[in-house]
Design an enzyme around this catalytic site. Structure first.
Site, PDB file in Angstrom:
ATOM      1  N   CYS A 155     -15.423  30.325  43.151  1.00 13.10           N
ATOM      2  CA  CYS A 155     -15.564  28.869  43.144  1.00 13.10           C
ATOM      3  C   CYS A 155     -15.916  28.402  44.556  1.00 13.10           C
ATOM      4  O   CYS A 155     -15.850  29.170  45.503  1.00 13.10           O
ATOM      5  CB  CYS A 155     -14.260  28.203  42.729  1.00 13.10           C
ATOM      6  SG  CYS A 155     -13.748  28.641  41.072  1.00 13.10           S
ATOM      7  N   ASP A 166      -5.247  30.545  35.738  1.00 14.73           N
ATOM      8  CA  ASP A 166      -4.394  30.706  36.923  1.00 14.73           C
ATOM      9  C   ASP A 166      -4.355  29.443  37.789  1.00 14.73           C
ATOM     10  O   ASP A 166      -3.312  29.098  38.344  1.00 14.73           O
ATOM     11  CB  ASP A 166      -4.835  31.925  37.739  1.00 14.73           C
ATOM     12  CG  ASP A 166      -6.271  31.811  38.189  1.00 14.73           C
ATOM     13  OD1 ASP A 166      -7.115  31.338  37.403  1.00 14.73           O
ATOM     14  OD2 ASP A 166      -6.576  32.189  39.334  1.00 14.73           O
ATOM     15  N   LEU A 211     -20.333  47.621  42.398  1.00 12.91           N
ATOM     16  CA  LEU A 211     -21.242  47.753  43.541  1.00 12.91           C
ATOM     17  C   LEU A 211     -21.209  49.239  43.887  1.00 12.91           C
ATOM     18  O   LEU A 211     -20.202  49.756  44.375  1.00 12.91           O
ATOM     19  CB  LEU A 211     -20.779  46.887  44.706  1.00 12.91           C
ATOM     20  CG  LEU A 211     -20.719  45.387  44.394  1.00 12.91           C
ATOM     21  CD1 LEU A 211     -20.150  44.615  45.579  1.00 12.91           C
ATOM     22  CD2 LEU A 211     -22.081  44.843  44.006  1.00 12.91           C
ATOM     23  N   SER A 245     -15.772  46.142  44.112  1.00 11.27           N
ATOM     24  CA  SER A 245     -16.140  46.806  45.367  1.00 11.27           C
ATOM     25  C   SER A 245     -15.063  47.828  45.726  1.00 11.27           C
ATOM     26  O   SER A 245     -13.874  47.588  45.514  1.00 11.27           O
ATOM     27  CB  SER A 245     -16.243  45.759  46.484  1.00 11.27           C
ATOM     28  OG  SER A 245     -16.160  46.395  47.745  1.00 11.27           O
ATOM     29  N   GLY A 246     -15.494  48.939  46.328  1.00 12.65           N
ATOM     30  CA  GLY A 246     -14.552  49.991  46.729  1.00 12.65           C
ATOM     31  C   GLY A 246     -14.009  49.796  48.135  1.00 12.65           C
ATOM     32  O   GLY A 246     -13.402  50.720  48.687  1.00 12.65           O
TER      33      GLY A 246
HETATM   34  N1  LIG Z   1     -25.861  51.194  48.636  1.00  7.46           N
HETATM   35  C1  LIG Z   1     -24.933  50.471  48.006  1.00  7.46           C
HETATM   36  N2  LIG Z   1     -25.246  49.809  46.878  1.00  7.46           N
HETATM   37  C2  LIG Z   1     -24.327  49.040  46.245  1.00  7.46           C
HETATM   38  N3  LIG Z   1     -23.068  48.879  46.673  1.00  7.46           N
HETATM   39  C3  LIG Z   1     -22.695  49.523  47.795  1.00  7.46           C
HETATM   40  C4  LIG Z   1     -23.609  50.340  48.521  1.00  7.46           C
HETATM   41  N4  LIG Z   1     -22.951  50.844  49.600  1.00  7.46           N
HETATM   42  C5  LIG Z   1     -21.677  50.370  49.532  1.00  7.46           C
HETATM   43  N5  LIG Z   1     -21.520  49.571  48.451  1.00  7.46           N
HETATM   44  C6  LIG Z   1     -20.276  48.882  48.021  1.00  7.46           C
HETATM   45  O1  LIG Z   1     -19.562  48.424  49.155  1.00  7.46           O
HETATM   46  C7  LIG Z   1     -18.275  49.046  49.213  1.00  7.46           C
HETATM   47  C8  LIG Z   1     -17.837  49.248  50.643  1.00  7.46           C
HETATM   48  O2  LIG Z   1     -18.862  49.882  51.372  1.00  7.46           O
HETATM   49  P1  LIG Z   1     -18.578  50.958  52.479  1.00  7.46           P
HETATM   50  O3  LIG Z   1     -19.743  50.995  53.380  1.00  7.46           O
HETATM   51  O4  LIG Z   1     -17.252  50.688  53.087  1.00  7.46           O
HETATM   52  O5  LIG Z   1     -18.579  52.269  51.602  1.00  7.46           O
HETATM   53  P2  LIG Z   1     -17.491  53.383  51.351  1.00  7.46           P
HETATM   54  O6  LIG Z   1     -16.174  52.931  51.877  1.00  7.46           O
HETATM   55  O7  LIG Z   1     -18.025  54.656  51.844  1.00  7.46           O
HETATM   56  O8  LIG Z   1     -17.344  53.363  49.779  1.00  7.46           O
HETATM   57  P3  LIG Z   1     -17.976  54.327  48.749  1.00  7.46           P
HETATM   58  O9  LIG Z   1     -17.283  55.650  48.942  1.00  7.46           O
HETATM   59  O10 LIG Z   1     -17.615  53.663  47.468  1.00  7.46           O
HETATM   60  O11 LIG Z   1     -19.436  54.378  49.076  1.00  7.46           O
HETATM   61  C9  LIG Z   1     -18.477  50.341  48.411  1.00  7.46           C
HETATM   62  O12 LIG Z   1     -17.268  50.877  47.936  1.00  7.46           O
HETATM   63  C10 LIG Z   1     -19.354  49.859  47.302  1.00  7.46           C
HETATM   64  O13 LIG Z   1     -18.600  49.163  46.310  1.00  7.46           O
HETATM   65  N1  LIG Z   2     -13.414  31.921  40.147  1.00  4.68           N
HETATM   66  C1  LIG Z   2     -12.584  31.027  40.603  1.00  4.68           C
HETATM   67  O1  LIG Z   2     -12.167  31.061  41.763  1.00  4.68           O
HETATM   68  C2  LIG Z   2     -12.176  29.978  39.591  1.00  4.68           C
HETATM   69  C3  LIG Z   2     -10.687  29.744  39.509  1.00  4.68           C
HETATM   70  C4  LIG Z   2      -9.964  30.326  38.317  1.00  4.68           C
HETATM   71  N2  LIG Z   2      -9.595  31.697  38.551  1.00  4.68           N
HETATM   72  C5  LIG Z   2     -10.702  30.136  37.003  1.00  4.68           C
HETATM   73  O2  LIG Z   2     -11.201  31.090  36.440  1.00  4.68           O
HETATM   74  O3  LIG Z   2     -10.782  29.013  36.533  1.00  4.68           O
END
Ligand SMILES: Nc1ncnc2c1ncn2[C@@H]1O[C@H](COP(=O)(O)OP(=O)(O)OP(=O)(O)O)[C@@H](O)[C@H]1O
Ligand SMILES: NC(=O)CC[C@H](N)C(=O)O
Length: 551
Positions: free
Chosen positions: A2, A96, A268, A413-414
């Site tokens: 939001c 929530d 991601l 995201s990881g």
């Molecule tokens: N090339 C990519 N495409 C899409 N998402 C990505 C990419 N690289 C990283 N991400 C997302 O961003 C997060 C954090 O990125 P980071 O650079 O810290 O990678 P990481 O800790 O090595 O994680 P991972 O082991 O999952 O790659 C990742 O866990 C993933 O969800």
């Molecule tokens: N995505 C948000 O931050 C919106 C607030 C709330 N979690 C809802 O779904 O209404």
């Protein structure tokens, strides 16, 4: 995600966000926009007015909870950008935001008890940024959760402004620190300049890391036995990740214009260890038949292109390290969970050259502000195009890719796993230099700044596409468990080299991946997003990450 915004102005005419800023807030919350105006002081000589604006991306409770949320009886108002997974330790049923408003108004009571409201705010688990007007007490509360998973900016001048995102040109805004909850007494001021925010700690116990748990700095007396697939911490990690993922991937509403079997959740997806483990466990939890999208970004980097002039844009993207790993992990997930409809989404669209990336540069610089270095831009660029979710989609049973835009409004995201479980090269270096005492110091440093430094920036660039990023590794219960775990149950530098199947960094997570059947993922090296997707050093190999951006 939001969008939330508050303006306290000195004249009787309340001040809404400018049209440009309103559009940015709408991008974050495309389902609804609402404004509430509250005159605060009219004593003949001076007056203050508070204007609260919210945009909503509706994800909880089976109905659109229109914001700003108002309590009819007390007149109190809440702008809520967040997901409260638990209140006072109990899971939240329904919407929530509505549950948080009831909690806060009940806590305030008829006397407007500040401490009770702070106590209620401290009981929220989950990511959030919020602005709450306690009408009867004439008190404004605002802040970000203890890990700073949602953005909130502040600008002071003729008006006192709070906003999820800045307007263009983004100047004069600062991030609200995620170091506590802030209050302002509105009744006492006659001008916005006089307003004095007071900070209240998220936790009184200063020794806690991120106000969440006590870091375990124990150093082993002797060489530790190797971590194995049977070590208790591996099973505990699986349990914590499953519990963290459950609220984050279940009961996500069907997105607008989508079929019930279309993806509601996307990962991601670099193909690396952290995000692939999330995808694998999410598949165990989610209803069968529901698709999961795996969004992988890779870029045409002009510096690399100039060294490979015969290759097309598409071929250059396919050579990016994360594209190679992403395809391999997609194949492994498809083999291990054959009944799950996975879709591998390559973004940005194939054949979109560097010029398209450049065309978004000004917008990106504004969105990530006040972060302003080359490294911020290279990370933000990869995240921005990943969250856009547009590219070519490939379903495993059909080898041909087709143009595709993800239907998912929830992205996983990881992020966080490296800090919690010792995944950086720095951790190995610290151990080599000074053994467990050095490693423990390095780990403590990392968990202490978990989230806070970058999550506001990441939120602003990703929420721009009307999607919400969730961070399963940053769940409070999981974080508490991980920081209370001794270092040698996370990573295993005493036991490395011959005879060990996996690298010592984040070994507990590698062993879990192995147990989950994703064996090649278990052996993946850490690679930062800007190098894996090749958004770093796009123009010159010599530019430093710390160099300030020239807009
Ligand atoms: N090339 C990519 N495409 C899409 N998402 C990505 C990419 N690289 C990283 N991400 C997302 O961003 C997060 C954090 O990125 P980071 O650079 O810290 O990678 P990481 O800790 O090595 O994680 P991972 O082991 O999952 O790659 C990742 O866990 C993933 O969800
Ligand atoms: N995505 C948000 O931050 C919106 C607030 C709330 N979690 C809802 O779904 O209404």
């Amino acid at each position: 995600m939001c969008g939330i915004h508050a303006a306290i102005s000195a004249d009787a005419d309340c001040h809404k966000p400018s049209p440009g800023l309103e559009q940015r807030l709408r991008n974050r919350g495309p389902d609804h926009l609402g404004v509430v105006e509250v005159p605060l002081r009219q004593d003949g000589e001076s007056s203050l007015c508070l204007t609260l604006t919210s945009t909503v991306l509706s994800l909880r409770g089976g109905h659109l909870a229109k914001q700003p949320l108002r309590d009819a009886e007390s007149g109190s108002v809440l702008c809520w950008n967040g997901e409260a997974w638990k209140l006072g330790g109990k899971p939240v049923e329904g919407n929530d935001g509505e549950a948080v408003l009831s909690l806060l108004t009940a806590a305030s009571g008829e006397l407007g008890d500040e401490d009770s409201v702070l106590h209620a705010l401290r009981s929220i688990e989950g990511p959030f940024a919020f602005i709450f007007l306690d009408k009867s007490a004439k008190r404004l509360f605002y802040g970000r959760d203890r890990l700073g998973r949602r953005s909130l900016l502040l600008k002071r001048g003729d008006e006192f402004l709070l906003s999820s995102v800045a307007e263009a040109p983004a100047k004069g805004w600062a991030e609200v620190e995620a170091d506590g909850c802030y209050t302002i007494q509105l009744g006492e001021a006659s001008s916005p300049m006089d307003l004095m925010p007071t900070r209240h700690d998220w936790d009184q116990n200063k020794s806690l890391v991120s106000s969440i748990g006590a870091f375990n700095a124990t150093v082993p007396a002797a060489v530790t036995p190797p971590l194995t697939g049977q070590s208790p911490s591996v099973e505990h990690l699986r349990g914590h990740l499953t519990e963290s993922l459950r609220p984050r991937v279940l009961n996500v509403p069907t997105p607008p214009m989508a079929e019930t079997s279309d993806a509601r959740v996307a990962v991601l997806f670099s193909g690396g260890l952290d995000c692939t483990v999330l995808a694998r466990i999410a598949s165990d939890i989610m209803p069968s038949g529901q698709a999961i999208d795996l969004i992988n970004v890779a870029f045409e980097n002009p510096r690399i292109a100039s060294q490979n002039t015969k290759l097309s844009t598409a071929e250059l993207c396919e050579l990016c390290p994360d594209r190679v790993t992403g395809r391999r992990s997609f194949a492994e997930l498809s083999a291990v969970c054959p009944d799950r409809p996975w879709r591998f989404v390559t973004a940005p669209q194939v054949n979109v050259p560097y010029e398209e990336t450049r065309a978004h540069r000004a917008e990106l610089i504004d969105l990530m502000y006040p972060h302003n270095t080359e490294m911020d831009l290279s990370i933000a660029c990869a995240l921005y195009f990943a969250a856009r979710g547009q590219g070519m989609g490939q379903v495993d049973s059909r080898p041909d890719a087709e143009p595709y835009s993800t239907t998912a409004r929830v992205l996983l995201s990881g992020l966080g796993a490296d800090e919690l479980f010792g995944g950086y090269v720095r951790h190995a270096t610290a151990f080599t230099r000074s053994g467990y005492p050095g490693l423990v110091d390095e780990l403590k440093l990392d968990v202490g700044r978990l989230g806070k430094r970058n999550l506001g920036r990441d939120d602003r660039v990703m929420a721009h596409w009307g999607r919400e990023v969730r961070f399963p590794y940053l769940d409070e219960d999981l974080v508490r468990w991980a920081i209370e775990l001794p270092a040698w149950e996370k990573c295993d530098f005493d036991n490395q080299g011959a005879g060990c199947d996996f690298d010592p960094e984040k070994r507990v997570l590698r062993l879990l991946a192995d147990r989950l059947g994703i064996r090649s993922v278990a052996a993946e090296k850490k690679r930062a997003i800007q190098f894996g997707a090749r958004t770093a050093k796009m123009e010159s190999g010599r530019v430093k990450g710390t160099t300030l951006i020239l807009a």
